[in-house]
Design an enzyme around this catalytic site. Structure first.
Site, PDB file in Angstrom:
ATOM      1  N   PHE A   1      -2.414  16.072   3.883  1.00 14.75           N
ATOM      2  CA  PHE A   1      -2.425  15.433   2.587  1.00 14.75           C
ATOM      3  C   PHE A   1      -1.857  15.254   2.203  1.00 14.75           C
ATOM      4  CE2 PHE A   1      -4.289  14.862  -1.447  1.00 14.75           C
ATOM      5  CZ  PHE A   1      -4.644  13.552  -1.582  1.00 14.75           C
TER       6      PHE A   1
ATOM      7  N   ASP B   1      -4.484   5.822   5.686  1.00 15.03           N
ATOM      8  CA  ASP B   1      -5.459   6.690   6.372  1.00 15.03           C
ATOM      9  C   ASP B   1      -6.708   6.485   7.401  1.00 15.03           C
ATOM     10  OD1 ASP B   1      -6.316   9.342   6.462  1.00 15.03           O
ATOM     11  OD2 ASP B   1      -7.266   9.237   4.554  1.00 15.03           O
TER      12      ASP B   1
ATOM     13  N   GLU C   1       0.895  -1.198   0.138  1.00 11.43           N
ATOM     14  CA  GLU C   1       0.314  -0.467  -0.141  1.00 11.43           C
ATOM     15  C   GLU C   1       0.634   1.185  -0.237  1.00 11.43           C
ATOM     16  OE1 GLU C   1      -2.696   1.263  -1.066  1.00 11.43           O
ATOM     17  OE2 GLU C   1      -4.404  -0.386   0.137  1.00 11.43           O
ATOM     18  N   ASP C   2       0.215   2.517  -0.400  1.00 13.80           N
ATOM     19  CA  ASP C   2       1.093   3.394  -0.149  1.00 13.80           C
ATOM     20  C   ASP C   2       0.726   4.388   0.856  1.00 13.80           C
ATOM     21  OD1 ASP C   2      -1.677   3.838  -0.759  1.00 13.80           O
ATOM     22  OD2 ASP C   2      -1.556   5.464  -2.462  1.00 13.80           O
TER      23      ASP C   2
ATOM     24  N   ARG D   1       1.856  12.460  -9.260  1.00 15.67           N
ATOM     25  CA  ARG D   1       2.909  11.064  -8.436  1.00 15.67           C
ATOM     26  C   ARG D   1       4.246  11.139  -9.044  1.00 15.67           C
ATOM     27  NH1 ARG D   1      -1.952   8.132  -8.090  1.00 15.67           N
ATOM     28  NH2 ARG D   1      -3.623   8.455  -8.925  1.00 15.67           N
TER      29      ARG D   1
HETATM   30  P1  IMP Z   1      -8.697   5.157   3.533  1.00 17.74           P
HETATM   31  O1  IMP Z   1      -9.206   3.939   3.102  1.00 17.74           O
HETATM   32  O2  IMP Z   1      -9.285   6.006   4.478  1.00 17.74           O
HETATM   33  O3  IMP Z   1      -7.084   4.795   4.478  1.00 17.74           O
HETATM   34  O4  IMP Z   1      -7.489   6.169   2.404  1.00 17.74           O
HETATM   35  C1  IMP Z   1      -6.772   5.103   1.254  1.00 17.74           C
HETATM   36  C2  IMP Z   1      -6.267   5.596   0.403  1.00 17.74           C
HETATM   37  O5  IMP Z   1      -6.793   7.427   0.437  1.00 17.74           O
HETATM   38  C3  IMP Z   1      -5.015   5.645  -0.011  1.00 17.74           C
HETATM   39  O6  IMP Z   1      -4.751   4.690  -0.840  1.00 17.74           O
HETATM   40  C4  IMP Z   1      -5.121   6.829  -1.017  1.00 17.74           C
HETATM   41  O7  IMP Z   1      -5.191   6.671  -2.054  1.00 17.74           O
HETATM   42  C5  IMP Z   1      -6.171   7.749  -0.530  1.00 17.74           C
HETATM   43  N1  IMP Z   1      -5.261   9.168   0.446  1.00 17.74           N
HETATM   44  C6  IMP Z   1      -5.634   8.928   1.586  1.00 17.74           C
HETATM   45  N2  IMP Z   1      -4.664  10.181   1.813  1.00 17.74           N
HETATM   46  C7  IMP Z   1      -4.423  10.357   1.099  1.00 17.74           C
HETATM   47  C8  IMP Z   1      -2.933  11.422   0.854  1.00 17.74           C
HETATM   48  O8  IMP Z   1      -2.399  11.760   1.636  1.00 17.74           O
HETATM   49  N3  IMP Z   1      -2.366  11.812   0.018  1.00 17.74           N
HETATM   50  C9  IMP Z   1      -2.744  11.036  -1.380  1.00 17.74           C
HETATM   51  N4  IMP Z   1      -3.795  10.078  -1.165  1.00 17.74           N
HETATM   52  C10 IMP Z   1      -4.651   9.847  -0.111  1.00 17.74           C
END
Ligand code: IMP
Length: 184
Positions: free
Chosen positions: A153, A104, A100-101, A166
């Site tokens: 962010f 959140d 995963e990148d 990206r």
């Molecule tokens: P989660 O389901 O809230 O954990 O969201 C995960 C996804 O939200 C990541 O895979 C990203 O696509 C997006 N995301 C959350 N925070 C960021 C950020 O700071 N920058 C870019 N994408 C984000």
């Protein structure tokens, strides 16, 4: 997209490279010989991390991709999640490592873990380059974390804002005007 965005470097390219090497060393030791991991990368944000990670892992690996969409308004995931691209390779009895990148709220990873667990992998673990732990609404275990970050962010190194940034070799904090809100 508004022009009123500014970037502040959070992790330089060198810092990211060093941390990816450390993560690769940890991952290497956590999989014994004969249990080479099958890496599942989450598109699109994880593509650069995956590319660097596999080259730092000093062992055979196999790779597959999933793509996930979460619909709604705002910059964060909404909770309505769908798989827009499924795996091409079966994972039953494999040692699966999700790449995963960023995690959140944890909703996306939790959803993916449940989906993949139902296919009976031999093991299922996660490496995430970034972890916004303070934002978590769904508890989720992550075995390998690159950097824990504040509720900011971030873009670059695969991560986007409205499909921009990206390609940056570093990770930066995006400072936006309050009205500038992309739909993710
Ligand atoms: P989660 O389901 O809230 O954990 O969201 C995960 C996804 O939200 C990541 O895979 C990203 O696509 C997006 N995301 C959350 N925070 C960021 C950020 O700071 N920058 C870019 N994408 C984000």
């Amino acid at each position: 997209m508004s022009d009123e965005v500014a970037l502040t470097v959070l992790f330089t390219a060198a810092r990211v490279r060093d941390r990816v090497r450390e993560l690769a060393a940890d991952i290497n030791t956590s999989y014994p010989a004969g249990r080479d991991p099958h890496l599942v990368s989450v598109l699109k944000g994880g593509f650069i991390f995956l590319a660097d990670l596999v080259r730092a892992l000093d062992r055979p690996v196999t790779i597959d991709f999933v793509a996930i969409a979460s619909y709604g308004t705002g910059t964060r995931s909404s909770g309505v999640i769908t798989l827009t691209k499924d795996l091409e390779i079966g994972i039953t009895d494999r040692d699966v490592l999700i790449v995963e990148d960023i995690v959140d709220t944890g909703q996306t990873l939790s959803w993916l873990l449940n989906r993949l667990q139902a296919r009976h992998p031999r093991s299922l673990r996660t490496v995430s380059l970034l972890d916004k732990r303070s934002r978590r609404t769904t508890e989720v275990g992550i075995e390998h974390v690159g950097f824990t970050i504040e509720d900011q962010f971030v873009v670059g190194y695969g991560l986007d804002y409205a499909e921009q940034f990206r390609q940056l070799p570093y990770i930066a904090i995006l400072n936006r005007s309050p009205t500038d809100t992309p739909v993710r």
